[in-house]
Design an enzyme around this catalytic site. Structure first.
Site, PDB file in Angstrom:
ATOM      1  N   HIS A  17      -6.029 -50.501  -0.204  1.00 50.21           N
ATOM      2  CA  HIS A  17      -6.692 -49.539  -1.091  1.00 50.21           C
ATOM      3  C   HIS A  17      -7.250 -50.268  -2.325  1.00 50.21           C
ATOM      4  CE1 HIS A  17      -3.613 -46.463   0.586  1.00 50.21           C
ATOM      5  NE2 HIS A  17      -4.777 -46.098   1.063  1.00 50.21           N
ATOM      6  N   LYS A  41       2.896 -33.808   4.955  1.00 53.60           N
ATOM      7  CA  LYS A  41       3.904 -32.738   4.941  1.00 53.60           C
ATOM      8  C   LYS A  41       5.098 -33.128   4.087  1.00 53.60           C
ATOM      9  CE  LYS A  41       2.631 -30.343   9.086  1.00 53.60           C
ATOM     10  NZ  LYS A  41       2.438 -30.763  10.445  1.00 53.60           N
ATOM     11  N   ARG A  90     -11.041 -49.440   8.589  1.00 55.89           N
ATOM     12  CA  ARG A  90     -10.205 -50.531   9.091  1.00 55.89           C
ATOM     13  C   ARG A  90     -10.542 -50.889  10.525  1.00 55.89           C
ATOM     14  NH1 ARG A  90      -4.980 -47.563   6.896  1.00 55.89           N
ATOM     15  NH2 ARG A  90      -6.402 -45.901   7.470  1.00 55.89           N
ATOM     16  N   SER A 128      -0.436 -47.130   4.455  1.00 60.93           N
ATOM     17  CA  SER A 128       0.725 -46.690   3.677  1.00 60.93           C
ATOM     18  C   SER A 128       1.897 -46.409   4.614  1.00 60.93           C
ATOM     19  CB  SER A 128       0.396 -45.415   2.905  1.00 60.93           C
ATOM     20  OG  SER A 128      -0.681 -45.630   2.045  1.00 60.93           O
TER      21      SER A 128
HETATM   22  P1  ADP Z   1      -3.599 -44.136   4.740  1.00 63.15           P
HETATM   23  O1  ADP Z   1      -4.624 -44.042   5.848  1.00 63.15           O
HETATM   24  O2  ADP Z   1      -3.033 -45.515   4.562  1.00 63.15           O
HETATM   25  O3  ADP Z   1      -2.602 -43.030   4.659  1.00 63.15           O
HETATM   26  P2  ADP Z   1      -5.214 -42.860   2.695  1.00 63.15           P
HETATM   27  O4  ADP Z   1      -5.310 -41.531   3.320  1.00 63.15           O
HETATM   28  O5  ADP Z   1      -4.633 -42.900   1.333  1.00 63.15           O
HETATM   29  O6  ADP Z   1      -4.435 -43.990   3.445  1.00 63.15           O
HETATM   30  O7  ADP Z   1      -6.638 -43.549   2.756  1.00 63.15           O
HETATM   31  C1  ADP Z   1      -7.641 -43.417   1.802  1.00 63.15           C
HETATM   32  C2  ADP Z   1      -8.829 -44.246   2.210  1.00 63.15           C
HETATM   33  O8  ADP Z   1      -8.483 -45.626   2.125  1.00 63.15           O
HETATM   34  C3  ADP Z   1      -9.338 -44.025   3.629  1.00 63.15           C
HETATM   35  O9  ADP Z   1     -10.740 -44.122   3.604  1.00 63.15           O
HETATM   36  C4  ADP Z   1      -8.751 -45.191   4.404  1.00 63.15           C
HETATM   37  O10 ADP Z   1      -9.526 -45.522   5.523  1.00 63.15           O
HETATM   38  C5  ADP Z   1      -8.802 -46.271   3.343  1.00 63.15           C
HETATM   39  N1  ADP Z   1      -7.839 -47.343   3.591  1.00 63.15           N
HETATM   40  C6  ADP Z   1      -6.506 -47.233   3.746  1.00 63.15           C
HETATM   41  N2  ADP Z   1      -5.948 -48.444   3.998  1.00 63.15           N
HETATM   42  C7  ADP Z   1      -6.970 -49.345   4.000  1.00 63.15           C
HETATM   43  C8  ADP Z   1      -7.068 -50.762   4.246  1.00 63.15           C
HETATM   44  N3  ADP Z   1      -5.989 -51.483   4.534  1.00 63.15           N
HETATM   45  N4  ADP Z   1      -8.286 -51.344   4.169  1.00 63.15           N
HETATM   46  C9  ADP Z   1      -9.382 -50.585   3.902  1.00 63.15           C
HETATM   47  N5  ADP Z   1      -9.364 -49.267   3.700  1.00 63.15           N
HETATM   48  C10 ADP Z   1      -8.188 -48.638   3.746  1.00 63.15           C
END
Ligand code: ADP
Length: 164
Positions: A17, A41, A90, A128
């Site tokens: 992120h 959830k 990703r 995450s």
């Molecule tokens: P997760 O998918 O890890 O639960 P989020 O819902 O918080 O994460 O994701 C928010 C945004 O960050 C999404 O667009 C997701 O594709 C992107 N994202 C999450 N992890 C990465 C990563 N390792 N590299 C690039 N983008 C990422």
């Protein structure tokens, strides 16, 4: 002025992120990191805790702010006068889902464009959920998250194990 919203659950924020945040902050005048309330959830961290961690690790990025939202992301973008939404990609699995959402959003709100940033290869496997799983087994997560975030995760896992 260009404003972009980077929405997500950030439960918790990972180095993947953070890499997207750093790069996106160079592309727009203002980047709003928008933490989705009650997205999962049973999130590990409360919305307030997630915001605090994000604020801490992005404190050096002057054009970036952290906020919370619920409801439709595009409604939130409109309320902030944001013209762009940032998403990270990703793998192919992200692509299919993200493309569908972006196209749907374009139908509902043609004034907002989704900008995709491809992951830094070193973080292409990182999510995450994976971080939480490793931490749950007391594994080393120092390569995946900021040290302050790693510390919070450890504390949270300890609290949880004491409750059980
Ligand atoms: P997760 O998918 O890890 O639960 P989020 O819902 O918080 O994460 O994701 C928010 C945004 O960050 C999404 O667009 C997701 O594709 C992107 N994202 C999450 N992890 C990465 C990563 N390792 N590299 C690039 N983008 C990422």
């Amino acid at each position: 002025m260009t404003t972009a919203v980077y929405p997500g659950s950030f439960d918790p924020v990972t180095n993947g992120h953070l890499d997207i945040i750093r790069r996106a902050s160079k592309m727009f005048d203002h980047l709003i990191i928008a933490v989705l309330k009650n997205s999962a959830k049973s999130p590990l961290f409360t919305t307030e805790e997630r915001v605090k961690m994000l604020e801490e690790i992005t404190s050096g990025i002057s054009n970036c702010t952290v906020e919370t939202f619920d409801g439709l992301t595009i409604d939130y973008c409109h309320s902030k006068n944001a013209q762009f939404m940032v998403r990270g990609l990703r793998a192919v699995t992200d692509f299919e889902y993200e493309l569908q959402i972006a196209q749907t959003n374009r139908v509902i709100a043609s004034d907002i464009d989704t900008v995709f940033l491809t992951t830094n290869l070193k973080y292409s496997y990182l999510s995450s959920s994976i971080v939480k799983e490793i931490a749950g087994y007391d594994g080393d997560i120092s390569a995946f998250v900021d040290r302050r975030v790693a510390q919070r995760i450890k504390e949270k896992m300890r609290e949880r194990s004491m409750k059980q």
